[in-house]
Motif scaffolding. Structure first.
Motif, mmCIF file in Angstrom:
data_model
loop_
_atom_site.group_PDB
_atom_site.id
_atom_site.type_symbol
_atom_site.label_atom_id
_atom_site.label_comp_id
_atom_site.label_asym_id
_atom_site.label_seq_id
_atom_site.Cartn_x
_atom_site.Cartn_y
_atom_site.Cartn_z
ATOM 1 N N GLY A 215 0.806 -1.212 0.000
ATOM 2 C CA GLY A 215 0.000 0.000 0.000
ATOM 3 C C GLY A 215 0.836 1.257 0.000
ATOM 4 O O GLY A 215 0.528 2.228 -0.699
ATOM 5 N N LYS A 216 1.923 1.276 0.772
ATOM 6 C CA LYS A 216 2.761 2.476 0.832
ATOM 7 C C LYS A 216 3.518 2.710 -0.469
ATOM 8 O O LYS A 216 3.648 3.846 -0.929
ATOM 9 C CB LYS A 216 3.746 2.363 1.994
ATOM 10 C CG LYS A 216 3.130 2.675 3.338
ATOM 11 C CD LYS A 216 4.187 2.976 4.380
ATOM 12 C CE LYS A 216 3.551 3.457 5.672
ATOM 13 N NZ LYS A 216 4.532 3.905 6.670
ATOM 14 N N LEU A 217 4.032 1.639 -1.057
ATOM 15 C CA LEU A 217 4.801 1.807 -2.290
ATOM 16 C C LEU A 217 3.911 2.241 -3.448
ATOM 17 O O LEU A 217 4.386 2.899 -4.378
ATOM 18 C CB LEU A 217 5.531 0.512 -2.642
ATOM 19 C CG LEU A 217 6.645 0.100 -1.683
ATOM 20 C CD1 LEU A 217 7.372 -1.137 -2.202
ATOM 21 C CD2 LEU A 217 7.633 1.229 -1.449
ATOM 22 N N ARG A 218 2.654 1.898 -3.405
ATOM 23 C CA ARG A 218 1.730 2.312 -4.463
ATOM 24 C C ARG A 218 1.050 3.638 -4.143
ATOM 25 O O ARG A 218 0.246 4.123 -4.937
ATOM 26 C CB ARG A 218 0.676 1.234 -4.697
ATOM 27 C CG ARG A 218 1.244 -0.037 -5.312
ATOM 28 C CD ARG A 218 0.138 -1.045 -5.587
ATOM 29 N NE ARG A 218 -0.802 -0.557 -6.578
ATOM 30 C CZ ARG A 218 -0.664 -0.687 -7.888
ATOM 31 N NH1 ARG A 218 0.419 -1.291 -8.374
ATOM 32 N NH2 ARG A 218 -1.575 -0.231 -8.711
ATOM 33 N N GLY A 219 1.361 4.192 -2.997
ATOM 34 C CA GLY A 219 0.812 5.491 -2.647
ATOM 35 C C GLY A 219 -0.558 5.467 -2.028
ATOM 36 O O GLY A 219 -1.059 6.474 -1.554
ATOM 37 N N ARG A 220 -1.196 4.277 -1.999
ATOM 38 C CA ARG A 220 -2.554 4.203 -1.479
ATOM 39 C C ARG A 220 -2.584 4.430 0.028
ATOM 40 O O ARG A 220 -3.543 4.964 0.570
ATOM 41 C CB ARG A 220 -3.165 2.842 -1.811
ATOM 42 C CG ARG A 220 -3.317 2.583 -3.296
ATOM 43 C CD ARG A 220 -3.826 1.173 -3.539
ATOM 44 N NE ARG A 220 -3.945 0.900 -4.965
ATOM 45 C CZ ARG A 220 -4.296 -0.279 -5.464
ATOM 46 N NH1 ARG A 220 -4.550 -1.290 -4.641
ATOM 47 N NH2 ARG A 220 -4.387 -0.460 -6.764
ATOM 48 N N TYR A 221 -1.551 4.020 0.682
ATOM 49 C CA TYR A 221 -1.547 4.114 2.136
ATOM 50 C C TYR A 221 -1.556 5.575 2.590
ATOM 51 O O TYR A 221 -2.289 5.953 3.484
ATOM 52 C CB TYR A 221 -0.314 3.393 2.693
ATOM 53 C CG TYR A 221 -0.416 3.079 4.164
ATOM 54 C CD1 TYR A 221 -1.088 1.941 4.598
ATOM 55 C CD2 TYR A 221 0.155 3.911 5.107
ATOM 56 C CE1 TYR A 221 -1.178 1.649 5.948
ATOM 57 C CE2 TYR A 221 0.064 3.625 6.455
ATOM 58 C CZ TYR A 221 -0.596 2.487 6.861
ATOM 59 O OH TYR A 221 -0.683 2.205 8.193
ATOM 60 N N HIS A 222 -0.739 6.408 1.931
ATOM 61 C CA HIS A 222 -0.695 7.818 2.309
ATOM 62 C C HIS A 222 -2.022 8.505 2.002
ATOM 63 O O HIS A 222 -2.475 9.355 2.748
ATOM 64 C CB HIS A 222 0.443 8.522 1.567
ATOM 65 C CG HIS A 222 1.802 8.040 1.974
ATOM 66 N ND1 HIS A 222 2.297 8.230 3.232
ATOM 67 C CD2 HIS A 222 2.753 7.352 1.295
ATOM 68 C CE1 HIS A 222 3.507 7.707 3.324
ATOM 69 N NE2 HIS A 222 3.805 7.157 2.164
ATOM 70 N N VAL A 223 -2.653 8.125 0.889
ATOM 71 C CA VAL A 223 -3.958 8.688 0.554
ATOM 72 C C VAL A 223 -4.982 8.299 1.609
ATOM 73 O O VAL A 223 -5.795 9.109 2.053
ATOM 74 C CB VAL A 223 -4.398 8.211 -0.850
ATOM 75 C CG1 VAL A 223 -5.828 8.621 -1.127
ATOM 76 C CG2 VAL A 223 -3.461 8.760 -1.909
ATOM 77 N N HIS A 224 -4.934 7.032 2.027
ATOM 78 C CA HIS A 224 -5.863 6.546 3.039
ATOM 79 C C HIS A 224 -5.672 7.307 4.351
ATOM 80 O O HIS A 224 -6.644 7.736 4.981
ATOM 81 C CB HIS A 224 -5.626 5.047 3.268
ATOM 82 C CG HIS A 224 -6.455 4.479 4.388
ATOM 83 N ND1 HIS A 224 -7.782 4.130 4.227
ATOM 84 C CD2 HIS A 224 -6.142 4.212 5.688
ATOM 85 C CE1 HIS A 224 -8.259 3.653 5.369
ATOM 86 N NE2 HIS A 224 -7.274 3.693 6.272
#
Length: 232
Positions: A215-224
């Motif tokens: 999730g972090k490497l794909r950027g989704r984690y920061h968006v979440h």
């Protein structure tokens, strides 16, 4: 890191990752490599001075390690060898690719910390034996999960609950048996019950860290996290 190489089967994976990280920005990070290599050389030369010929004996001990290491690898205790080896190989390749992607990040970056914790956790799958005290390598990953984990999907939520449940199980049972042993010796017959989750617990931690890394490497984690912060 140099002192940790007294256990090369545990320290080598994270040492390889940190050397890759160092080489990616050599001018800024060469001091780490110099300190690490210098410490290892100093210890090896000093040991040779104190105990001449120890390197050959150590090599013999390493070759014999597999014969007296009981239990086998962690995955070997759960799966047939024909399945465990390919799964381990694929997992190591995926972790190596993740390391390659974040090799230029600063040491304070959250993704660097997460990858380092993941490397330490996956290290448990590599040695030819798996004593329970190796689970100390899971502590950085557990701390990150406790601090930062947010359920991105139902799979991640399930793995977090499963991991927490297994950790609570071990501690509650151990404390209960220790207390009961003051009143009846029969409680000691169940000493192995808290260890029932020993084999599965590292797998669940690795799975959680892997999902979190993805999730972090794909950027989704920061968006979440950003959306969650705005909603709160």
């Amino acid at each position: 890191m140099g002192l940790a190489m007294i256990k090369p089967q545990l320290a080598s994976p994270v040492a390889a990752w940190l050397m890759l990280w160092t080489a990616s920005r050599w001018r800024e990070r060469w001091k780490f490599a110099a300190g690490f290599i210098g410490c290892v050389v100093l210890l090896a030369v000093g040991a040779e001075f104190l105990l001449h010929g120890w390197m050959g004996k150590f090599a013999d001990a390493v070759s014999a390690y597999r014969r007296y290491a009981a239990g086998g690898r962690l995955l070997d205790q759960m799966l047939p060898a024909a399945t465990a080896v390919p799964i381990l190989a694929c997992l190591l390749v995926r972790v190596a690719l993740a390391c390659w992607r974040v090799r230029n990040l600063d040491a304070g970056d959250e993704r660097f910390l997460l990858i380092t914790a993941l490397v330490l956790a996956v290290t448990l799958l590599i040695p030819p034996m798996y004593p329970p005290h190796y689970q100390l390598l899971l502590l950085p990953g557990v701390f990150l999960l406790v601090r930062d984990a947010r359920p991105l999907n139902i799979v991640f939520r399930f793995m977090l609950v499963l991991t927490a449940g297994m950790m609570v199980w071990s501690w509650l049972l151990a404390i209960s048996l220790a207390g009961a042993s003051f009143f009846t010796l029969r409680a000691q017959q169940y000493w192995d019950v808290p260890l029932w989750t020993t084999v599965v617990f590292p797998i669940s931690v690795i799975a959680c860290l892997g999902l979190m890394t993805y999730g972090k490497l794909r950027g989704r984690y920061h968006v979440h996290l950003a959306e969650r912060g705005r909603s709160e």
